[in-house]
Every structure is written in C-alpha cells, then in structure tokens.
Scaffold this active site. Structure first.
Site, short mmCIF file in Angstrom:
data_model
loop_
_atom_site.label_atom_id
_atom_site.label_comp_id
_atom_site.label_asym_id
_atom_site.label_seq_id
_atom_site.Cartn_x
_atom_site.Cartn_y
_atom_site.Cartn_z
N ASP A 160 52.63 25.18 44.70
CA ASP A 160 51.26 24.87 44.26
C ASP A 160 50.26 25.74 45.00
OD1 ASP A 160 52.30 23.06 42.64
OD2 ASP A 160 51.71 21.27 43.79
N ASP B 168 46.73 32.47 43.69
CA ASP B 168 46.76 33.43 42.58
C ASP B 168 45.54 33.23 41.69
OD1 ASP B 168 49.05 34.82 43.07
OD2 ASP B 168 50.33 33.56 41.83
N GLU C 299 47.00 40.36 35.43
CA GLU C 299 48.41 40.00 35.44
C GLU C 299 48.59 38.50 35.22
OE1 GLU C 299 52.64 40.23 36.90
OE2 GLU C 299 51.09 39.10 37.95
N GLU C 300 47.54 37.76 35.52
CA GLU C 300 47.58 36.29 35.37
C GLU C 300 47.36 35.84 33.93
OE1 GLU C 300 48.11 33.91 37.87
OE2 GLU C 300 48.78 35.71 38.90
N ASP D 6 46.07 43.18 39.18
CA ASP D 6 47.01 42.15 39.60
C ASP D 6 46.35 41.52 40.82
OD1 ASP D 6 49.01 40.57 40.48
OD2 ASP D 6 50.56 42.12 40.56
N LEU E 96 46.84 39.03 42.91
CA LEU E 96 47.59 38.74 44.15
C LEU E 96 49.05 39.07 43.94
CD1 LEU E 96 46.24 37.85 46.68
CD2 LEU E 96 46.99 35.52 46.27
N ASP E 97 49.39 40.29 44.29
CA ASP E 97 50.77 40.75 44.10
C ASP E 97 51.61 40.37 45.32
OD1 ASP E 97 52.57 42.50 42.43
OD2 ASP E 97 52.77 43.44 44.39
N GLU F 36 51.31 47.27 38.08
CA GLU F 36 51.87 47.65 39.38
C GLU F 36 52.30 49.13 39.41
OE1 GLU F 36 54.78 44.44 39.06
OE2 GLU F 36 53.89 43.45 40.79
P1 FDP Z 1 56.36 38.66 43.90
O1 FDP Z 1 57.48 38.28 43.01
O2 FDP Z 1 56.42 37.99 45.24
O3 FDP Z 1 54.99 38.53 43.26
O4 FDP Z 1 56.29 41.96 41.08
C1 FDP Z 1 56.04 41.04 42.05
C2 FDP Z 1 56.78 41.26 43.34
O5 FDP Z 1 56.52 40.25 44.24
C3 FDP Z 1 56.43 42.61 44.03
O6 FDP Z 1 55.26 42.57 44.77
C4 FDP Z 1 57.65 42.89 44.87
O7 FDP Z 1 57.83 44.26 45.16
C5 FDP Z 1 58.77 42.32 44.05
O8 FDP Z 1 58.20 41.34 43.17
C6 FDP Z 1 59.84 41.67 44.89
O9 FDP Z 1 60.90 41.28 44.10
P2 FDP Z 1 62.29 40.78 44.72
O10 FDP Z 1 62.02 39.48 45.40
O11 FDP Z 1 63.20 40.62 43.53
O12 FDP Z 1 62.79 41.83 45.65
#
Ligand code: FDP
Length: 334
Positions: free
Chosen positions: A64, A70, A93-94, A115, A117-118, A280
C-alpha cells in the site's frame, strides 16, 4: 567570485546561447525540478510516515505504501506540468491511456512522458528510486489537444530526456541533445547545483549489471558472455564485479558514471524483457548516447524503434560503447 551554477542559471545561460529559444524548455525543466524536490521530500519521509501511521508490520503495509507513493509522485508531476501551457498531451507510466490536459489551459508544442516513481518495489527497503521523463515536439497541428500520435514517436525524435535519482542525495540528470549534465540537490538551500557538467561515459569499468536470478532462462550466448566477465577473458582483461540494484534509474546512473553496461534482456519467460520502451528505455538511451555510449535492444538501436503501444516492453542493453559493441557482437552476431 563566480557563484554556484544552479539549475536556473544553467538554463538561463544555455538559453542565451540560442537566441531563437522561446523559453519553453526553461519552464519545463524548472517545473520538473520543482516536482522532483517535492517527490524527494515525500520519498525521504516515507519510512517515518509509515511508522507514524502505525502501518508497519501489517500484511499489506508495504504494498500500500509503495502504491501510495507512486500515486503521490504521479500527482506531483502532473500538477507541476499541467498549467504551464507547454504541453498538448502527457503520458504517465501510471496511466493506461494518454493523459489530457485541463481544458482551461492553452495547449503547447510538446508532449511529455514520465515514469513518476521507477523502481518502486525498492521503496520498502530504502533503496534508491527515481523519476524518468521524455519530451517530444508535437506532430499534430498546433492549437488543440494532442493525441497518442504525439506520444508514440521513435526515441531519436526526443528533444529532451532525463531522470531524477532519489538516493543518498537527490540528483537530476538531463539532456536536450547537447550533452548530458547532472545536478545535485543542495538540501540546505533547496537548489539543484551543477556537479557533473558534460558527462562522458567511461570506457573502462569494474562492473557489469544484470539480474542473474533470471540466467536459467537466458539465451545461451548471453549466459556465455556474462560468464566471460567473471574471468580475465573479456575486453577489460580482468574479472568484473556484479552490481545490480534492481532500480533502473540507480543502475543506469552508476553505469553512466562508472562505465560498463546495464541490461534487462529478453528471456524465455519475459520475451520482450521487462522495461518499457516509452517510459524507461528511450529516455535512458538518449542520455547514454548523448554521453558517448550506446543503447540497443539486440540487433539494433533502441532509439530507432518505431513504437506501437505506449506501454510496450523492450529488451535493454546500454552502457559504454566498447561494452555494448562487444556484447552485441557476442550475443547478436553484429
Ligand atoms: P520496479 O519493478 O521495482 O518498478 O521497470 C521497473 C523496474 O523496477 C526497474 O526500475 C528495474 O530495473 C527493474 O524493474 C527490476 O526488475 P527485476 O526485479 O526483475 O530485476
């Protein structure tokens, strides 16, 4: 004495060098910086907020809280950008669909994707996360709302791209097509200060970055290539160290400053990898290429891909030119 080169001054001086500049980019970058400062504060407070609210230990708390941040970040970026009248449409992205701008504002000449909060699965562990953004010139006629067409453009058409890293310090890195500059937030004065001008990605490295947890599903050539990095039989002539944070912004940031490569490949389970082309891969590819590196999906360059879907995924291999050249030859025979 020359004062510090803060972001506003940098933008002002860069703009002066282009007499035809309209000031649109200044407004866009300043508002992104403002949103970044707000999100940075929220990210820093996330752990405390959880404790204060007593959510800690509850089954759904982590999920949550992560979702909440996010959404907060998404709103912060939208609110900072919606009213400046520089955009005709946004993509987040959301959101599954393109995001229209409120009717009361004039529509501008650009389209932005972000995006907010990546790497957010890392929030619970106090690991670095980030925001990524990508700007295109609109292709639909000026005046009214933009459409999906304005967002779905190949990466080589980006006019600006950047990321903000919320790490041990908050840093903003961007390119407008004339190299890459990196700013660090000075929390005392609340200003982004130019700390890394005109970054060039190094040719030598100590690291490689890939999620080896997926290696059982990799293509054999990729597995063999990554194995070679654990011996001296590779372009660097030495054993490399693995560094994988699992937060793209942080992994790309280290690669930009420390060289080597970062990859999220396709595999037998994730046939297009995991990372999103529009949110990304494209912006990070522009930054890496502007710093003298390379970013590929396999046989070709990420920036050349003609997109078909806002949320499509793409395999990503990016980093120092030498590393990506060697990887492409070994794995894709090019
Ligand atoms: P998250 O799922 O934590 O948002 O695309 C999202 C991402 O992170 C990237 O920031 C990150 O490089 C990748 O996924 C990590 O994926 P894995 O856990 O499969 O390695």
């Amino acid at each position: 004495m020359q004062g510090p080169m803060n972001l506003t001054r940098f933008i002002y001086e860069t703009q002066k060098a282009f007499p035809t500049a309209t000031g649109d980019f200044s407004a866009i970058l300043n508002q992104i910086a403002l949103a970044a400062k707000i999100v940075s504060l929220e990210v820093n407070r996330a752990g405390i907020m959880e404790d204060v609210l007593g959510y800690q230990g509850e089954v759904n708390a982590s999920g949550d809280a992560q979702k909440k941040l996010d959404v907060i970040a998404d709103n912060v970026f939208f609110n900072a950008l919606e009213h400046i009248e520089k955009f005709c449409i946004m993509g987040s992205e959301e959101n599954e669909q393109p995001v229209k701008l409120p009717a009361q504002y004039k529509k501008g000449r650009y389209a932005i994707l972000f995006d907010p909060l990546d790497g957010s699965s890392n929030i619970d562990f106090n690991v670095s996360i980030g925001t990524i953004f990508s700007v295109y010139r609109r292709v639909t006629p000026e005046g009214g709302d933009g459409t999906l067409q304005d967002l779905l453009q190949p990466g080589y058409k980006q006019v600006a791209a950047g990321y903000v890293l919320y790490g041990s310090s908050t840093m903003m890195t961007f390119t407008t097509g004339q190299g890459v500059n990196m700013f660090t937030l000075d929390p005392q004065i609340g200003e982004f200060i130019l700390t890394h001008p005109d970054i060039r990605i190094p040719d030598t490295t100590r690291y490689y970055s890939i999620n080896e947890g997926n290696s059982a599903n990799w293509d054999e050539k990729l597995a063999t290539y990554v194995d070679s990095l654990k011996t001296e039989d590779n372009i660097h002539g030495k054993v490399l160290s693995g560094r994988y944070i699992g937060s793209m912004v942080a992994d790309v940031h280290r690669t930009l400053l420390g060289g080597g490569f970062f990859a999220y490949p396709s595999d037998r389970v994730n046939t297009s990898g995991k990372l999103r082309l529009m949110y990304e891969a494209n912006p990070m590819a522009m930054i890496i290429e502007q710093a003298g590196g390379r970013a590929i999906y396999g046989e070709g360059d990420i920036l050349g891909i003609i997109p078909r879907d806002l949320h499509q995924k793409v395999p990503v291999y990016l980093g120092s030119k030498r590393d990506i050249d060697a990887l492409q030859k070994a794995v894709f025979g090019k």
